[in-house]
Design a protein around this motif. Sequence first.
Motif, PDB file in Angstrom:
ATOM      1  N   HIS A   9      40.573  33.683  70.740  1.00  0.00           N
ATOM      2  CA  HIS A   9      41.141  35.029  70.860  1.00  0.00           C
ATOM      3  C   HIS A   9      42.556  35.037  70.294  1.00  0.00           C
ATOM      4  O   HIS A   9      43.461  34.432  70.856  1.00  0.00           O
ATOM      5  CB  HIS A   9      41.163  35.478  72.326  1.00  0.00           C
ATOM      6  CG  HIS A   9      41.631  36.891  72.514  1.00  0.00           C
ATOM      7  ND1 HIS A   9      40.788  37.923  72.878  1.00  0.00           N
ATOM      8  CD2 HIS A   9      42.850  37.452  72.360  1.00  0.00           C
ATOM      9  CE1 HIS A   9      41.474  39.050  72.944  1.00  0.00           C
ATOM     10  NE2 HIS A   9      42.736  38.790  72.637  1.00  0.00           N
ATOM     11  N   HIS A  11      45.290  37.592  67.520  1.00  0.00           N
ATOM     12  CA  HIS A  11      45.479  38.856  66.798  1.00  0.00           C
ATOM     13  C   HIS A  11      46.157  38.550  65.474  1.00  0.00           C
ATOM     14  O   HIS A  11      47.180  37.869  65.457  1.00  0.00           O
ATOM     15  CB  HIS A  11      46.356  39.810  67.600  1.00  0.00           C
ATOM     16  CG  HIS A  11      45.764  40.154  68.930  1.00  0.00           C
ATOM     17  ND1 HIS A  11      44.934  41.223  69.123  1.00  0.00           N
ATOM     18  CD2 HIS A  11      45.866  39.543  70.140  1.00  0.00           C
ATOM     19  CE1 HIS A  11      44.561  41.270  70.379  1.00  0.00           C
ATOM     20  NE2 HIS A  11      45.104  40.257  71.027  1.00  0.00           N
ATOM     21  N   GLU A 147      39.866  43.961  71.574  1.00  0.00           N
ATOM     22  CA  GLU A 147      39.726  43.776  72.980  1.00  0.00           C
ATOM     23  C   GLU A 147      39.784  45.107  73.710  1.00  0.00           C
ATOM     24  O   GLU A 147      40.437  46.055  73.257  1.00  0.00           O
ATOM     25  CB  GLU A 147      40.785  42.789  73.475  1.00  0.00           C
ATOM     26  CG  GLU A 147      42.171  43.282  73.747  1.00  0.00           C
ATOM     27  CD  GLU A 147      43.097  42.129  74.112  1.00  0.00           C
ATOM     28  OE1 GLU A 147      43.473  41.412  73.181  1.00  0.00           O
ATOM     29  OE2 GLU A 147      43.430  41.959  75.301  1.00  0.00           O
ATOM     30  N   HIS A 212      39.332  37.207  78.507  1.00  0.00           N
ATOM     31  CA  HIS A 212      40.281  36.392  77.762  1.00  0.00           C
ATOM     32  C   HIS A 212      41.585  36.270  78.556  1.00  0.00           C
ATOM     33  O   HIS A 212      41.891  37.118  79.387  1.00  0.00           O
ATOM     34  CB  HIS A 212      40.470  36.983  76.356  1.00  0.00           C
ATOM     35  CG  HIS A 212      41.750  37.704  76.173  1.00  0.00           C
ATOM     36  ND1 HIS A 212      42.926  37.043  75.893  1.00  0.00           N
ATOM     37  CD2 HIS A 212      42.054  39.004  76.234  1.00  0.00           C
ATOM     38  CE1 HIS A 212      43.890  37.936  75.794  1.00  0.00           C
ATOM     39  NE2 HIS A 212      43.403  39.130  75.990  1.00  0.00           N
ATOM     40  N   ASP A 264      45.895  33.807  71.990  1.00  0.00           N
ATOM     41  CA  ASP A 264      46.281  35.226  72.093  1.00  0.00           C
ATOM     42  C   ASP A 264      47.499  35.509  71.205  1.00  0.00           C
ATOM     43  O   ASP A 264      48.309  36.368  71.518  1.00  0.00           O
ATOM     44  CB  ASP A 264      46.548  35.631  73.549  1.00  0.00           C
ATOM     45  CG  ASP A 264      46.462  37.140  73.739  1.00  0.00           C
ATOM     46  OD1 ASP A 264      45.923  37.829  72.845  1.00  0.00           O
ATOM     47  OD2 ASP A 264      46.945  37.636  74.772  1.00  0.00           O
TER      48      ASP A 264
HETATM   49 ZN   LIG Z   1      44.773  39.808  73.091  1.00  0.00          ZN
END
Ligand SMILES: [Zn+2]
Length: 289
Positions: A9, A11, A147, A212, A264
């Motif tokens: 996970h 971005h 998400e 997550h 993340d």
């Molecule tokens: Zn996230």
Amino acid sequence: MTTKLIDSHCHLLLGHIWGLRYTDQSRNNLYLAREVRKIWASAAQVEPVGLADWVSIGDWKFVMERYAQSPVAFFNGYTTCRFDAQVTALLLLCYRELSAGRMTLGLGLHPWYCYRGILDKELPELIALYDRLKLRAPHLLGPCWGEIGLDRKRKGLLPLAEQQAIMRDFIAATKSRCPNYSWHCVKAHSDLLATLKTFDSDPGPSIGGVVHGFHGSVVAACQLAERGLKLGIGPAVLRPEQEENWRRLLRDPALADSWLLETDHDQKRYDDALLSKIAVRVDSLRGAR
Ligand SMILES: [Zn+2]
């Protein structure tokens, strides 16, 4: 031990998109937002057309190179709003030689950025983007939508009941395409489970995915795992003050197969070392020595 690490996970662009949406309303960025929408709204083809103009704005190439050069083997990237999704999808197509076979995309509406009416405004374009990618670039679609989720802690968000309604409607509209989601879930594990329960009598595969950045008790983790959900473990595991809780979580036999590592990451510069630090920490807390 650290071979073939997967960042489950992250971005690609969140930091950039924040700037674009919330603070930096420069002419270039407004231009970019309009152009990106136009590209996805127009041609029936998925190939980015006329990208040279907007790709040169900002330092997208630098962002992508950081991922390409990373020792991490694979990335599941997630998006937070329509614009984030449209830009990220174009970037993956545009820098195909950097991302090839190593990055996928999940499309979502993050609870931090949800507002009243978001489903009418953004969801049809997200679904259209999903369908376009499925048809023309299916290798870019990751295992989950996301998400999406619920957040009871952060101030200034929609009330929980409204977050829950948005999440529920999002799932109802998308689960026939893919029944898995990456959930942002802060102090709302039982609310998430209650929402999922409302789908139990629906025909078709049951809803799955990953909570997550899991943060919570062994009891909460076990309830989520019993429901068939995976648990993402991220930078929070590095904090010394929660060591005892993490050790209990990671040593619980009922959760042995639940964990997925994640950064993340949401800044410009991908931190190459973070995922392996998390992996080493997880191993040591598990007692693998
Ligand atoms: Zn996230």
